[in-house]
Design a protein around this motif. Sequence first.
Motif, PDB file in Angstrom:
ATOM      1  N   THR A 233     -50.868  58.211  24.194  1.00 51.45           N
ATOM      2  CA  THR A 233     -50.655  56.860  24.712  1.00 51.45           C
ATOM      3  C   THR A 233     -49.838  56.898  25.997  1.00 51.45           C
ATOM      4  OG1 THR A 233     -50.722  55.973  22.452  1.00 51.45           O
ATOM      5  CG2 THR A 233     -49.745  54.575  24.164  1.00 51.45           C
ATOM      6  N   ARG A 234     -48.789  57.683  25.967  1.00 49.98           N
ATOM      7  CA  ARG A 234     -47.920  57.800  27.142  1.00 49.98           C
ATOM      8  C   ARG A 234     -48.656  58.474  28.307  1.00 49.98           C
ATOM      9  NH1 ARG A 234     -43.950  59.667  24.678  1.00 49.98           N
ATOM     10  NH2 ARG A 234     -42.549  57.865  24.664  1.00 49.98           N
ATOM     11  N   ALA A 235     -49.355  59.573  28.027  1.00 47.10           N
ATOM     12  CA  ALA A 235     -50.007  60.361  29.078  1.00 47.10           C
ATOM     13  C   ALA A 235     -51.146  59.587  29.738  1.00 47.10           C
ATOM     14  CB  ALA A 235     -50.525  61.673  28.496  1.00 47.10           C
ATOM     15  N   LEU A 236     -51.864  58.776  28.951  1.00 54.23           N
ATOM     16  CA  LEU A 236     -53.021  58.058  29.479  1.00 54.23           C
ATOM     17  C   LEU A 236     -52.683  56.659  29.973  1.00 54.23           C
ATOM     18  CD1 LEU A 236     -55.625  59.097  26.754  1.00 54.23           C
ATOM     19  CD2 LEU A 236     -55.484  59.960  29.107  1.00 54.23           C
ATOM     20  N   GLY A 237     -51.409  56.277  29.871  1.00 56.80           N
ATOM     21  CA  GLY A 237     -51.016  54.941  30.309  1.00 56.80           C
ATOM     22  C   GLY A 237     -51.660  53.841  29.481  1.00 56.80           C
ATOM     23  N   MET A 238     -51.792  54.075  28.158  1.00 57.71           N
ATOM     24  CA  MET A 238     -52.456  53.103  27.286  1.00 57.71           C
ATOM     25  C   MET A 238     -51.454  52.245  26.524  1.00 57.71           C
ATOM     26  SD  MET A 238     -55.874  55.026  25.887  1.00 57.71           S
ATOM     27  CE  MET A 238     -56.432  53.520  25.073  1.00 57.71           C
ATOM     28  N   GLN A 239     -50.303  52.017  27.126  1.00 65.30           N
ATOM     29  CA  GLN A 239     -49.319  51.130  26.500  1.00 65.30           C
ATOM     30  C   GLN A 239     -49.951  49.771  26.220  1.00 65.30           C
ATOM     31  OE1 GLN A 239     -48.854  53.073  29.118  1.00 65.30           O
ATOM     32  NE2 GLN A 239     -46.811  53.968  29.171  1.00 65.30           N
ATOM     33  N   LEU A 268     -43.636  51.913  23.886  1.00 63.69           N
ATOM     34  CA  LEU A 268     -45.023  52.087  24.301  1.00 63.69           C
ATOM     35  C   LEU A 268     -45.899  50.902  23.910  1.00 63.69           C
ATOM     36  CD1 LEU A 268     -45.465  55.845  23.325  1.00 63.69           C
ATOM     37  CD2 LEU A 268     -45.179  54.911  25.627  1.00 63.69           C
ATOM     38  N   ASP A 269     -45.304  49.875  23.302  1.00 56.35           N
ATOM     39  CA  ASP A 269     -46.034  48.696  22.842  1.00 56.35           C
ATOM     40  C   ASP A 269     -47.199  49.097  21.943  1.00 56.35           C
ATOM     41  OD1 ASP A 269     -46.655  46.077  22.425  1.00 56.35           O
ATOM     42  OD2 ASP A 269     -47.512  45.720  24.417  1.00 56.35           O
ATOM     43  N   ILE A 270     -46.923  49.975  20.995  1.00 52.23           N
ATOM     44  CA  ILE A 270     -47.898  50.341  19.978  1.00 52.23           C
ATOM     45  C   ILE A 270     -47.757  49.365  18.823  1.00 52.23           C
ATOM     46  CG2 ILE A 270     -48.476  52.075  18.224  1.00 52.23           C
ATOM     47  CD1 ILE A 270     -47.954  54.208  20.314  1.00 52.23           C
TER      48      ILE A 270
END
Length: 409
Positions: A233-239, A268-270
Amino acid sequence: MIIRNVRPWGADSADVVLDGDRIAAVRPHAPEAVAEPDDLDGRGRLLLPSFSDVHVHLDSSRIGLPFRPHSAVGKDGGAPGVWGMMLNDRAHWRDTDVPHAEIVAGTLERMIARGTTRVRTYAQVDVDCRLEKFESVVATKERFRDHADVQIMTFPQAGILREPGTVEYLEESLRQGSDVMGGIDPCQLDRDPVTHLDIVFGLAEKYQVEVDIHLHEPGELAVFSTELVLERTRALGMQGKVTLSHAYALGSVSEAVSRRLVDEFAELDIAMATIAPSTSGHLPLVQLAEAGVRVGLGEDGQRDYWSPYGNCDMLDRTWQLAFVNGFRRDDHIELALAVATVGGASIMSHSSPRVGGVGDRPGVAAGDRADLVLVDGETPTSAVMDRGVDRTVIHDGRIVADGLQVIGI
């Protein structure tokens, strides 16, 4: 339309003005005002945001069919574990005289009648059913497009790597318009978490959809899988584009691990989708809410080949959420109700307000979307305890169900 004489979240009696699909104003009830023909008499009932079921398997439902006894093993029940239960479903789901698409549609109709107008449903895709279950869910979404918002998650219930050809079917469902890419137990089911998550996140990125991971894994194994999800999530900017479903063992390792995971979910707004499981290892709901984590509720299966539970009534599941969390205080029970309504809505759409903590009661103010349910009850807590049936359901400013009957289909 004006909804007259209702109590938003149990507050004083009010008249709620709707303008199209939004709430235009909330003002003190004026009993002397002359009602227009299109106005709705709330009769002093509670006014709440409509329910949001963000974890339901419409495709495996047996709602409307004769009750089927369940057993732990054998021909009438699945072997233990996800794979065994999946094989049981695979062996029996076609054994009905009612077309599959009609079972799916009947289940959603029953949900809407009881106050659910926002739904994120799984659609199983594998080498057995191929796209058949997916197509039934798509047809149901279209049939009730004026009654509820439905997001479809393409879901590899049998894993992604265990059966050749699965990935191709998953990708085809995404080409045909799936809203969410699903994953399941990267370590325990597929036993190759890196490849599993590479495929899940890769397809999500390719088709610009969100990710929802089904996580049944125990203790430290669940934490390990979760850390891999956090990393991607962090690496792909999928927050803001990832949800963890179930994840009922993440709070079982230690208090320090629980606190760290809650903080990282907030950062990360998961989001998290819970079905109110009968376990004690889940992350604390109050802690998640106070941290600003988006949490939604779902019924999971609906009296299907996995379980006899589920009756399409999210007010019942709200009671269960409060119960398994040991809630007694009214503000905590109302938190469970907020999670079941606006909490799930905030997972499906970032334009919906999220639940900001124990005392936050969003969703019925001017500017909010006119997705609402009127229900009998002295207070919101009493409504959860009594689960009355005097309900009127509004979607996008229109009455879509009343008296447990859907209108206009």
